[in-house]
Design an enzyme around this catalytic site. Structure first.
Site, mmCIF file in Angstrom:
data_model
loop_
_atom_site.group_PDB
_atom_site.id
_atom_site.type_symbol
_atom_site.label_atom_id
_atom_site.label_comp_id
_atom_site.label_asym_id
_atom_site.label_seq_id
_atom_site.Cartn_x
_atom_site.Cartn_y
_atom_site.Cartn_z
ATOM 1 N N LYS A 198 32.757 -61.875 -27.979
ATOM 2 C CA LYS A 198 33.502 -62.706 -27.028
ATOM 3 C C LYS A 198 33.076 -64.156 -27.242
ATOM 4 O O LYS A 198 31.905 -64.510 -27.105
ATOM 5 C CB LYS A 198 33.201 -62.273 -25.602
ATOM 6 C CG LYS A 198 33.878 -63.160 -24.562
ATOM 7 C CD LYS A 198 33.712 -62.616 -23.157
ATOM 8 C CE LYS A 198 34.321 -63.571 -22.138
ATOM 9 N NZ LYS A 198 34.165 -63.093 -20.766
ATOM 10 N N LYS A 251 37.645 -61.033 -28.629
ATOM 11 C CA LYS A 251 38.343 -61.855 -27.657
ATOM 12 C C LYS A 251 37.997 -63.320 -27.854
ATOM 13 O O LYS A 251 36.819 -63.623 -28.000
ATOM 14 C CB LYS A 251 37.888 -61.393 -26.274
ATOM 15 C CG LYS A 251 38.421 -62.176 -25.136
ATOM 16 C CD LYS A 251 37.814 -61.663 -23.870
ATOM 17 C CE LYS A 251 38.226 -62.612 -22.771
ATOM 18 N NZ LYS A 251 37.487 -62.465 -21.581
HETATM 19 C C1 PBG Z 1 34.890 -62.849 -17.203
HETATM 20 C C2 PBG Z 1 36.090 -62.855 -18.069
HETATM 21 C C3 PBG Z 1 36.836 -63.939 -18.573
HETATM 22 C C4 PBG Z 1 37.944 -63.402 -19.227
HETATM 23 C C5 PBG Z 1 37.830 -62.018 -19.150
HETATM 24 N N1 PBG Z 1 36.663 -61.689 -18.450
HETATM 25 C C6 PBG Z 1 36.659 -65.392 -18.397
HETATM 26 C C7 PBG Z 1 35.512 -66.082 -18.969
HETATM 27 O O1 PBG Z 1 34.713 -65.532 -19.721
HETATM 28 O O2 PBG Z 1 35.389 -67.251 -18.602
HETATM 29 C C8 PBG Z 1 39.052 -64.191 -19.878
HETATM 30 C C9 PBG Z 1 40.366 -63.485 -19.956
HETATM 31 C C10 PBG Z 1 41.537 -64.359 -20.245
HETATM 32 O O3 PBG Z 1 41.419 -65.569 -20.488
HETATM 33 O O4 PBG Z 1 42.650 -63.819 -20.215
HETATM 34 N N2 PBG Z 1 33.699 -63.243 -17.780
#
Ligand code: PBG
Length: 328
Positions: A198, A251
């Site tokens: 991520k 992601k």
């Molecule tokens: C929580 C989380 C996030 C997303 C999914 N889980 C936001 C972040 O890490 O700031 C992003 C999902 C999206 O942008 O569609 N940590």
């Protein structure tokens, strides 16, 4: 490969009709690959739109059931559930409360739609007053003390009936901590889908408006990955697999297709791609201006994720895509 050239070989021969093109297609989209993210908050008949994400809503549990029923009727097998709590604090109490918004909603969904898979996002940012994914001390995001809270959150989701838990916080060692806690509490069969690679991404902007999880100071670069790094992503994924991840996720998706490809090739695990909020918003905005064709751009993007190696597609466009596939 030593292929004959032109004129013996004419690649266009296999492109002469829709049926022929379909016959030789190497990849395809199927509704069975889709996961629809949903955002739960307390209330009744609440359907609150979000400016930055047309078609995405904060939904009360009863409305979540409605939305999930519609998705399931289209053949979508799974939802990914996020929660927006009524109150936030410095230890994310709402994340692991027995009757927290996610826990309540999972129980309701599993009662009303037992055959729908409910995946829960395991993170603390929505529940923390400061909006970070871990405990904070002196402006630092603490790793090890956060693990117990994440494990507790995951176990409370499993106890409510979640089919899969999906940690998205990016603390080191969280998959191991979650696996140990799940096993201890009698949930040895609950799989973990880890947000293994991520990245700290500007593409999450609109999500933070929906989830009300914008960090109140600093950013997430001390825990989420640097966009410059591909080899490190493989190490992150390897580590999560060693710690017990059953499925892995990359992601964002579209700007990270190389990572999806490498992860699938290297490990061969069920691999999910998350087409995140900013990707969705860009397509919606350009389409609203008449600059691109929403249907074709969405389906092409999702197909590209499949071609890169993704088995599972997490997308806000899951319902639209399911309808488009039916009518094509
Ligand atoms: C929580 C989380 C996030 C997303 C999914 N889980 C936001 C972040 O890490 O700031 C992003 C999902 C999206 O942008 O569609 N940590």
């Amino acid at each position: 490969m030593n292929l004959p050239g032109f004129p013996v070989n004419r690649p266009r021969r296999l492109r002469t009709s829709p049926a022929l093109r379909r016959l030789v297609a190497e990849n395809s989209l199927n509704v069975s690959q889709f996961v629809l993210p949903l955002f739960a908050r307390s209330g009744k008949k609440l359907r609150r739109p979000v400016a930055a994400m047309p078609g995405v809503f904060q939904l009360s549990p009863d409305e979540i059931v409605r939305e999930a029923t519609a998705a399931h009727a289209l053949g979508i097998p799974a939802v990914l559930l996020f929660g927006i709590p009524d109150t936030k604090d410095a230890k994310a109490s709402g994340a692991y409360a027995r009757n927290g918004i996610v826990q309540q909603t999972v129980r309701l969904l599993k009662r009303e739609l037992p055959s729908l898979l409910v995946i829960t996002d395991v993170c603390l940012c929505e529940y923390m007053a400061h909006g970070h994914c871990g405990l904070v001390n002196g402006g630092k995001i603490l790793n090890d003390p956060t693990l117990a809270l994440l494990a507790r959150t995951a176990a409370s989701h499993a106890a409510a009936g979640a089919d899969i838990v999906a940690p998205s916080d990016m603390m080191d060692g969280r998959v191991r901590a979650i696996r140990a806690k799940l096993d201890l509490e009698g949930f040895a069969d609950t799989p973990i889908m880890s947000y293994a690679a991520k990245f700290a991404s500007a593409f999450y902007g609109p999500f933070r408006e929906v989830a009300e999880s914008t960090p109140q100071f600093g950013d997430r670069r001390s825990y989420q990955m640097d966009a410059a790094n591909g080899n490190e992503a493989l190490r992150e994924v390897a580590q999560d697999i060693q710690e017990g991840a059953d499925l892995v996720m990359v992601k964002p998706a579209l700007a990270y297709l190389d990572i999806i490809h490498r992860v699938k090739k290297e490990f061969g695990l069920p691999t999910a791609a998350y087409a995140v909020s900013g990707e969705h918003a860009m397509i919606k905005a350009a389409a609203a201006n008449g600059w691109i064709d929403e249907r074709n751009v969405t389906l092409e993007s999702l197909l590209a994720m499949r071609r890169a190696g993704a088995d599972i597609l997490i997308t806000y466009a899951a319902m639209d895509a399911a309808k488009w596939l039916k009518s094509s």
